[in-house]
Scaffold this motif. Structure first.
Motif, PDB file in Angstrom:
ATOM      1  N   PRO A 482       0.843  -1.203   0.000  1.00 13.64           N
ATOM      2  CA  PRO A 482       0.000   0.000   0.000  1.00 13.64           C
ATOM      3  C   PRO A 482       0.876   1.250   0.000  1.00 13.64           C
ATOM      4  O   PRO A 482       1.955   1.272   0.608  1.00 13.64           O
ATOM      5  CB  PRO A 482      -0.800  -0.129   1.302  1.00 13.64           C
ATOM      6  N   SER A 483       0.420   2.281  -0.670  1.00 15.38           N
ATOM      7  CA  SER A 483       1.183   3.528  -0.749  1.00 15.38           C
ATOM      8  C   SER A 483       1.162   4.246   0.598  1.00 15.38           C
ATOM      9  O   SER A 483       0.405   3.888   1.508  1.00 15.38           O
ATOM     10  CB  SER A 483       0.578   4.431  -1.820  1.00 15.38           C
ATOM     11  N   GLU A 484       1.963   5.286   0.706  1.00 11.59           N
ATOM     12  CA  GLU A 484       1.997   6.065   1.947  1.00 11.59           C
ATOM     13  C   GLU A 484       0.629   6.666   2.244  1.00 11.59           C
ATOM     14  O   GLU A 484       0.157   6.647   3.382  1.00 11.59           O
ATOM     15  CB  GLU A 484       3.054   7.165   1.843  1.00 11.59           C
ATOM     16  N   LYS A 485      -0.028   7.184   1.201  1.00 15.82           N
ATOM     17  CA  LYS A 485      -1.350   7.797   1.414  1.00 15.82           C
ATOM     18  C   LYS A 485      -2.379   6.744   1.812  1.00 15.82           C
ATOM     19  O   LYS A 485      -3.217   6.988   2.693  1.00 15.82           O
ATOM     20  CB  LYS A 485      -1.799   8.499   0.124  1.00 15.82           C
ATOM     21  N   ILE A 490      -5.646   4.350   6.314  1.00 11.67           N
ATOM     22  CA  ILE A 490      -5.984   3.181   7.140  1.00 11.67           C
ATOM     23  C   ILE A 490      -5.696   3.478   8.607  1.00 11.67           C
ATOM     24  O   ILE A 490      -6.533   3.233   9.488  1.00 11.67           O
ATOM     25  CB  ILE A 490      -5.181   1.949   6.677  1.00 11.67           C
ATOM     26  N   TYR A 491      -4.498   4.011   8.890  1.00  9.55           N
ATOM     27  CA  TYR A 491      -4.112   4.277  10.278  1.00  9.55           C
ATOM     28  C   TYR A 491      -4.948   5.402  10.883  1.00  9.55           C
ATOM     29  O   TYR A 491      -5.303   5.357  12.064  1.00  9.55           O
ATOM     30  CB  TYR A 491      -2.620   4.637  10.366  1.00  9.55           C
ATOM     31  N   ALA A 549       3.543   7.516   7.329  1.00  5.50           N
ATOM     32  CA  ALA A 549       2.085   7.380   7.255  1.00  5.50           C
ATOM     33  C   ALA A 549       1.468   7.401   8.650  1.00  5.50           C
ATOM     34  O   ALA A 549       0.430   8.038   8.877  1.00  5.50           O
ATOM     35  CB  ALA A 549       1.722   6.092   6.527  1.00  5.50           C
ATOM     36  N   MET A 550       2.085   6.709   9.605  1.00  8.30           N
ATOM     37  CA  MET A 550       1.577   6.695  10.983  1.00  8.30           C
ATOM     38  C   MET A 550       1.596   8.100  11.581  1.00  8.30           C
ATOM     39  O   MET A 550       0.616   8.550  12.196  1.00  8.30           O
ATOM     40  CB  MET A 550       2.444   5.782  11.865  1.00  8.30           C
TER      41      MET A 550
END
Length: 758
Positions: A482-485, A490-491, A549-550
């Motif tokens: 999955p991409s960073e975006k 999701i997170y 991402a987080m």
């Protein structure tokens, strides 16, 4: 004898029904052992009699008609003694019973071996000769080996309802029980839906069809698709490969002709088999014939036939993947359950899960517990590919699967389900209550999550935070990273759902029993190999994208905690912290307004147990992953059903290790939680509370049980129990002692129905 045995086993395995298998056995054994007679007598528990079901040498008219009582004749003696009987002169034995219908009066020597499956007598395999002699040890060993092979075939036939004695052809299929490993607690009653892995010809389940024309159409469309694909490939490679290799494509195409394999497959479909099952039967039969040939060149053609079958199967599965009929109470059966398999099942239809492979501590079993689906793992003897549309009971408490259960057993289990539902509904009143013991000790209870649906269930059960969010689950259900975006979204959803409660997000933990189809890790010993933090530190591009991402997902929420898996040394912690700080400053430079979140490490390997104080000086918190820690301390593969009994969370070595981690972490002033399955076991949770864990994190289903148990046991009593069990040296005795302690306090309901139904 070994090659002969292998050949017979292959022929039996290729048999399409039990009677064919029995006929193969008696014919092949008779030839292999140069005996005049080989017979199979099957035992019927309902009538307490043996029936002659197959014979090579006795009068054919006797097959299916001749019967013997439980203790009657030499056959009865073999069954009673449950060991071989080898006689030079059978007629002189006091238990000899002459059966005129069989025409066996001319046969003198006798060798009989019991057919036993899981301690249960199924029948007797017999050979006889006219010559008066005693069979030698090698012959006796061969017959015992054949009876063991036959036992599995008969047990499978019985389970699928295809074992019918001549007098009971129209009776209801006999109830069968298969022993596995408890995967996820609870009881499910429903209809079996068999899911097979993609393009695995051996794993295609047997299934009849009512729509023959549809199956013929699907098969013909699959052939067209494969022909077009192979023609295109041949054209593309034209001039690039030798002419003899190019000719293989022509051979493949001719094999698919209507006068070759295609015709055989269509003939089976017209007899009522679904297209995939007909394809499997024909392909494997041809593979077997090629594999038995002496010529090496012709033997190699078995690989070509199997490859051709795999291509056609892939085309068929592509057509039929959306055609699975989901009954209201679906019990999904697979040779090996995977997260991707779970993703195919409509959640509102799912009642339970059964896997032939794996154990109660495998990753997919943990996901099943999170979903609240009763699950049995490691049901190695279950003929899973023949279970489609069968009525089943799945007992996830005891690890049992009942096939074609009797109405009386169904009623017993329905009563248990009703009692359990009443108990769970009674616990709903505790949803908003804190976990406080009678002597006023407060212990936060958090949850483990991996799917978005977990968040709703967790909040409904009163979770105070997330002790483990498994980021590998979103990776597993995709066909690429999955991409960073995508990860940020999701997170963010998880963090937002639980805000302001803390959410502990674990960095990508793949390897071992968690694999990504697009990032395969092939190792001889994956649990001691490249997994967890070892993978992501070797691929900082994956690690940095995930951390960024987080961090972005936490903006404005400030409830993120980052956790590092599979840490075994200080250098790993320092390298990971460096990358986290790098990602943090990169995100700040993009204008994202966040605070650096707390960072913790997981204690999952023995090496980490002895470095807790060093870790604690560098991170903000510690968390024990008791599933892996137990596995590594005891050297037991938690996915292997053969050693499932050795996987003991109550093992003294495990309990002492847990106690040491808590003590050392507190000496450095750092909190320590536990997010393994032990935390969701009410009796284990009592011990964990006594050890001083600051947080227990578990699947949402078990949280109300644990809360109810801890709210009814004073901390002082729990510490007394801990002191007592730390002096014990037997894990089973420790578990029994804890369960007895709960029962004495009237808390037996939280144990989840461990008492057996008779």
């Amino acid at each position: 004898m070994l090659s002969t045995l292998r050949r017979i086993v292959q022929e039996v395995g290729a048999a399409r029904d039990l009677q064919t298998a029995l006929d193969v056995i008696v014919r092949s054994v008779s030839v292999a052992m140069c005996s005049d007679v080989c017979s199979v007598y099957l035992y019927n528990e309902d009538t307490n009699r043996y029936t002659l079901m197959a014979s090579e040498g006795l009068n054919r008219q006797a097959v299916g008609r001749v019967t013997l009582g439980r203790s009657e004749g030499l056959v009865g003696q073999v069954g009673l003694r449950e060991e071989p009987i080898n006689l030079e002169d059978a007629a002189s034995h006091p238990k000899f019973r002459y059966l005129k219908e069989t025409g066996e009066e001319r046969y003198r020597s006798f060798l009989g071996a019991p057919i036993i499956h899981h301690r249960r007598l199924l029948g007797v395999l017999v050979i006889q000769q006219t010559k008066q002699r005693r069979f030698d040890e090698s012959e006796e060993s061969f017959l015992v080996t054949m009876s063991a092979q036959l036992a599995g075939v008969i047990a499978h036939a019985e389970a699928t309802g295809s074992l019918h004695f001549p007098t009971s052809a129209h009776e209801r299929p006999r109830q069968s029980r298969f022993i596995g490993v408890a995967g996820a607690p609870g009881i499910a009653i429903g209809t079996a839906v068999v899911l097979a892995p993609p393009a695995d010809i051996n794993a295609v389940p047997e299934k009849d069809t009512d729509d023959i024309e549809l199956e013929l159409t699907l098969f013909r469309q699959a052939l067209v698709s494969v022909r077009e694909m192979m023609s295109a490939t041949a054209e593309k490679l034209s001039g690039q490969i030798p002419a003899e290799e190019q000719a293989l494509f022509d051979v493949y195409l001719r094999m698919l002709d209507d006068n070759a394999l295609g015709a055989e497959i269509e003939a089976l479909i017209r007899k009522g088999q679904w297209a995939q099952g007909a394809l499997k039967a024909v392909i494997l039969e041809h593979v077997r014939h090629f594999e038995m040939m002496d010529d090496p060149y012709l033997r190699e053609r078995a690989t070509d036939v199997r490859d051709l079958g795999r291509r056609v199967l892939a085309a068929l599965q592509q057509q039929q993947q959306d055609d699975v009929a989901w009954p209201d109470n679906a019990i999904v059966i697979s040779e090996e359950l995977t997260p991707s398999v779970l993703g195919e099942v409509p959640r509102e239809k799912l009642a339970g899960l059964v896997s032939v492979q794996g154990s109660g501590n495998s990753h997919v079993a943990i996901l099943a517990r999170a979903m609240g689906a009763p699950t049995v793992m490691g049901a190695v003897d279950l003929p899973w590919d023949r279970m489609a549309n069968r009525e089943l009971i799945v007992d996830g408490n005891l690890g049992r699967v009942y096939v074609s259960p009797a109405p009386e057993l169904i009623n017993q289990y329905r009563s248990l389900i009703d009692e359990e539902l009443a108990f769970v509904e009674g616990l709903e009143s505790l949803k908003d209550e804190p976990c406080i013991t009678p002597d006023h000790y407060r212990l936060p209870l958090w949850v483990n999550t991996g799917l978005m649906t977990d968040a709703i269930r967790s909040l409904d059960h009163g979770a105070e935070g997330v002790g483990l969010y498994r980021t590998e689950v979103p990776f597993m259900i995709r066909e690429r990273f999955p991409s960073e975006k995508e990860q940020e979204d999701i997170y963010r959803e998880q963090l937002k759902s639980f805000a302001p409660r803390p959410v502990t997000i674990r960095t990508l933990d793949i390897g071992g029993d968690k694999s990504l189809g697009y990032f395969p890790i092939k190792e001889e010993n994956p649990f001691l190999g490249w997994r967890g933090i070892r993978v992501t530190l070797d691929h900082p591009e994956i690690f940095l994208v995930q951390i960024r991402a987080m961090l972005k997902a936490s903006e404005g929420l400030d409830n993120l905690r980052i956790m590092l898996p599979m840490i075994s040394g200080v250098p790993e912690v320092e390298e990971a912290l460096y990358l986290i700080h790098r990602a943090y400053h990169e995100v700040l430079s993009e204008g994202v307004n966040i605070q650096l979140p707390p960072v913790g490490v997981m204690i999952e390997v023995p090496a980490a147990v002895y470095q807790v104080r060093e870790f604690a000086r560098r991170v903000d918190f510690l968390s024990i992953g008791s599933n892996d820690l137990t596995q590594y301390i005891l050297a037991v593969d938690r996915n292997n059903p053969r050693v499932a009994d050795l996987y003991q969370p109550y093992h003294p070595a495990v309990l002492h290790a847990l106690h040491k981690v808590v003590t050392d972490a507190h000496l450095e002033g750092k909190p320590v939680s536990i997010c393994g399955e032990m935390a969701g076991d009410p009796s284990a949770a009592v011990l964990l509370m006594a050890m001083g864990f600051d947080v227990l994190s578990m699947n949402a289903t078990n949280l109300p049980r644990v809360k109810w148990a801890l709210r009814n046991i004073p901390l002082t009593d729990a510490k007394v129990l801990l002191d007592e069990v730390l002096e014990m040296d037997n894990p089973r005795v420790i578990r029994s002692a804890m369960e007895l302690a709960l029962r004495r306090r009237g808390l037996d309901k939280v144990l989840g129905g461990r008492s057996e139904i008779n």
